[in-house]
Design an enzyme around this catalytic site. Structure first.
Site, PDB file in Angstrom:
ATOM      1  N   ASN A   1     -30.292   9.846 -14.297  1.00  0.00           N
ATOM      2  CA  ASN A   1     -30.125   8.395 -14.118  1.00  0.00           C
ATOM      3  C   ASN A   1     -29.566   7.698 -15.361  1.00  0.00           C
ATOM      4  O   ASN A   1     -30.089   7.880 -16.467  1.00  0.00           O
ATOM      5  CB  ASN A   1     -31.479   7.768 -13.786  1.00  0.00           C
ATOM      6  CG  ASN A   1     -31.887   8.010 -12.357  1.00  0.00           C
ATOM      7  OD1 ASN A   1     -31.306   8.844 -11.667  1.00  0.00           O
ATOM      8  ND2 ASN A   1     -32.888   7.287 -11.895  1.00  0.00           N
TER       9      ASN A   1
ATOM     10  N   ASP B   1     -28.259   3.903 -16.686  1.00  0.00           N
ATOM     11  CA  ASP B   1     -28.106   2.466 -16.469  1.00  0.00           C
ATOM     12  C   ASP B   1     -27.768   1.754 -17.779  1.00  0.00           C
ATOM     13  O   ASP B   1     -26.771   1.037 -17.878  1.00  0.00           O
ATOM     14  CB  ASP B   1     -29.410   1.903 -15.869  1.00  0.00           C
ATOM     15  CG  ASP B   1     -29.299   0.425 -15.542  1.00  0.00           C
ATOM     16  OD1 ASP B   1     -28.170  -0.086 -15.446  1.00  0.00           O
ATOM     17  OD2 ASP B   1     -30.346  -0.230 -15.368  1.00  0.00           O
TER      18      ASP B   1
ATOM     19  N   SER C   1     -31.354  -0.654  -7.841  1.00  0.00           N
ATOM     20  CA  SER C   1     -32.807  -0.738  -8.017  1.00  0.00           C
ATOM     21  C   SER C   1     -33.350  -1.828  -7.091  1.00  0.00           C
ATOM     22  O   SER C   1     -32.578  -2.592  -6.508  1.00  0.00           O
ATOM     23  CB  SER C   1     -33.130  -1.093  -9.464  1.00  0.00           C
ATOM     24  OG  SER C   1     -32.597  -2.381  -9.743  1.00  0.00           O
TER      25      SER C   1
ATOM     26  N   ASP D   1     -33.027   2.959  -6.219  1.00  0.00           N
ATOM     27  CA  ASP D   1     -33.679   3.384  -7.457  1.00  0.00           C
ATOM     28  C   ASP D   1     -34.988   2.592  -7.610  1.00  0.00           C
ATOM     29  O   ASP D   1     -35.001   1.367  -7.437  1.00  0.00           O
ATOM     30  CB  ASP D   1     -32.709   3.062  -8.622  1.00  0.00           C
ATOM     31  CG  ASP D   1     -33.201   3.564  -9.956  1.00  0.00           C
ATOM     32  OD1 ASP D   1     -33.905   4.590  -9.987  1.00  0.00           O
ATOM     33  OD2 ASP D   1     -32.855   2.930 -10.985  1.00  0.00           O
TER      34      ASP D   1
ATOM     35  N   GLY E   1     -34.233   7.580 -17.297  1.00  0.00           N
ATOM     36  CA  GLY E   1     -34.138   7.186 -18.707  1.00  0.00           C
ATOM     37  C   GLY E   1     -33.187   8.071 -19.482  1.00  0.00           C
ATOM     38  O   GLY E   1     -33.458   8.455 -20.621  1.00  0.00           O
TER      39      GLY E   1
HETATM   40  P1  13P Z   1     -31.641   4.383 -18.789  1.00  0.00           P
HETATM   41  O1  13P Z   1     -32.530   3.207 -19.022  1.00  0.00           O
HETATM   42  O2  13P Z   1     -31.779   5.420 -19.859  1.00  0.00           O
HETATM   43  O3  13P Z   1     -30.238   4.022 -18.543  1.00  0.00           O
HETATM   44  O4  13P Z   1     -32.153   5.074 -17.436  1.00  0.00           O
HETATM   45  C1  13P Z   1     -31.962   4.439 -16.211  1.00  0.00           C
HETATM   46  C2  13P Z   1     -32.906   4.876 -15.170  1.00  0.00           C
HETATM   47  O5  13P Z   1     -33.659   5.800 -15.319  1.00  0.00           O
HETATM   48  C3  13P Z   1     -32.891   4.113 -13.904  1.00  0.00           C
HETATM   49  O6  13P Z   1     -33.844   4.591 -13.012  1.00  0.00           O
END
Ligand code: 13P
Length: 394
Positions: free
Chosen positions: A282, A284, A55, A103, A233
């Site tokens: 995605n 994270d 990111s 990202d 997300g």
């Molecule tokens: P999470 O917060 O659900 O892991 O998603 C990460 C994300 O979308 C990074 O761009």
């Protein structure tokens, strides 16, 4: 293998979907050389393609600035150069295709600069801007990126949850009319939509509006655009991970101060979404929580690490706010060692192993669930220069 852009992976999912096979590619957030090595190791082990992403904040962090959110453009470029050098050096020894993706680039100048520093794919996120401005900025990023052969992801609509340090209380679902216009006028290779997922570990009750993905993707297909959809997300926060984390925090004696995260997006839902054009998913928070679980376990098993001059400072940050399960927060005291994988302190080395274990736990599970295992050879590999020629010809 040399790093490749995102598009060949998106194309692979699209073509498999046409044959009734759903394969989505997880895109995993990286914050150190340890993350990168562990992710590439798992991709190799499972013979899967990999999307490693950093990111804008991760690039600031990788530059060595503890207050990474305040990193300047130059500092983020320095971080980007370092991440790109680490990912390309390690991926060069691997037999599977690896994409390095930015990202949530919110600054178009940084998104363009990240390509110069070695990223093969970038997200420009102008979703909080008025549509006209988002289109104009995205188009500028696409023009610069496609000239080099890099892929671009854009976004229409907004997710709830914490994103790049900013908390969004409510979601703004993607409007298919806006999405259609955005794809037509920008030429993005991938489009992040808001259809019920949210960033972070507190997602509440997840209810995906697959009809939004279906409507947007239907229009993309009807118009013949080369664009696939992205689900942000999308951490699944599975029960075994949440209970494992809680167990370690309880064993340390801090359960009362810990707010248990919600279960995330069930993988079955994500696989259903992949039938409606979602090709990139995605992840994270899953990695953050898995890493955090192993770090608590480490301190439980190695009480002297709590007193170590370096890892002791980490421990203090962890117990001051047990619910702040963000490694970039509690790992600030070992930031330099983390970036360079400096293992000279044995406890730091033990913590770095926790990061690797966390990454491996999540990726092993998710890559198999999303259908990527064994499919590395099915990607039609083209490097960034090949893609530059394809874009120029188109
Ligand atoms: P999470 O917060 O659900 O892991 O998603 C990460 C994300 O979308 C990074 O761009």
């Amino acid at each position: 293998m040399k790093l490749i852009p995102l598009w060949p992976l998106m194309e692979m999912s699209r073509d498999l979907r046409a044959q009734g096979i759903n394969v989505a590619h997880g895109a995993y957030n990286m914050n150190s050389l340890v993350h990168i090595k562990a992710a590439i190791d798992v991709a190799q082990e499972l013979n899967s393609p990999l999307i490693a992403q950093g990111s804008e904040g991760a690039n600031g962090w990788y530059s060595g600035r503890p207050d990474f959110r305040n990193a300047t453009l130059d500092e983020k470029m320095k971080g980007a150069r370092k991440i790109a050098a680490d990912v390309s050096a390690y991926a060069a020894q691997a037999s599977v295709p690896v994409v390095l993706h930015l990202d949530h680039g919110v600054d178009p100048d940084f998104a363009i600069a990240a390509i110069e520093e070695g990223y093969t794919s970038v997200m420009y996120d102008g979703s909080s801007l008025p549509l006209e401005q988002n289109i104009a900025n995205t188009r500028r990023v696409v023009e610069a990126a496609h000239k080099k052969g890099a892929s671009v992801e854009g976004e229409i609509g907004g997710l709830a949850g914490a994103e790049e340090g900013i908390e969004h209380e409510t979601a703004k679902y993607t409007d298919p009319d806006e999405a259609e216009r955005y794809v037509a006028e920008t030429g993005v290779d991938a489009l992040a939509i808001s259809y019920g997922t949210s960033h972070g570990e507190f997602k509440g009750k997840v209810n995906l509006k697959l009809e939004i993905a279906g409507e947007v993707y239907g229009r993309i297909r009807k118009n013949g655009y080369q664009c696939e959809l992205v689900s942000h997300g999308s951490s699944s926060l599975p029960e075994h991970l949440l209970s494992g984390l809680v167990e370690q925090i309880r064993a340390a004696g801090y359960a009362d101060q810990f707010k248990r995260p919600d279960p995330g997006v069930p993988v079955e839902m994500l696989m259903k979404a992949s039938r409606y054009g979602i090709s990139k998913i995605n992840v994270d928070a899953d990695i953050r929580l898995a890493t955090t679980m192993y770090v608590w376990e480490y301190f439980n098993k190695n009480a002297d690490a709590r007193k170590d001059p370096v890892t002791g400072k980490m421990w203090e940050l962890m117990i001051a706010e047990p619910s702040k399960s963000r490694p970039r927060y509690y790992m600030t005291p070992i930031q330099q060692q983390m970036i360079a994988e400096d293992r000279s302190n044995p406890h730091v080395s033990g913590i770095l192993d926790c990061i690797a274990e966390g990454v491996k736990l999540v990726l092993r599970e998710r890559i198999q669930q999303l259908g990527g295992a064994g499919r590395a050879g099915e990607v039609e590999v083209r490097g960034i220069e090949d893609m530059a020629r394809e874009y120029a010809a188109a």
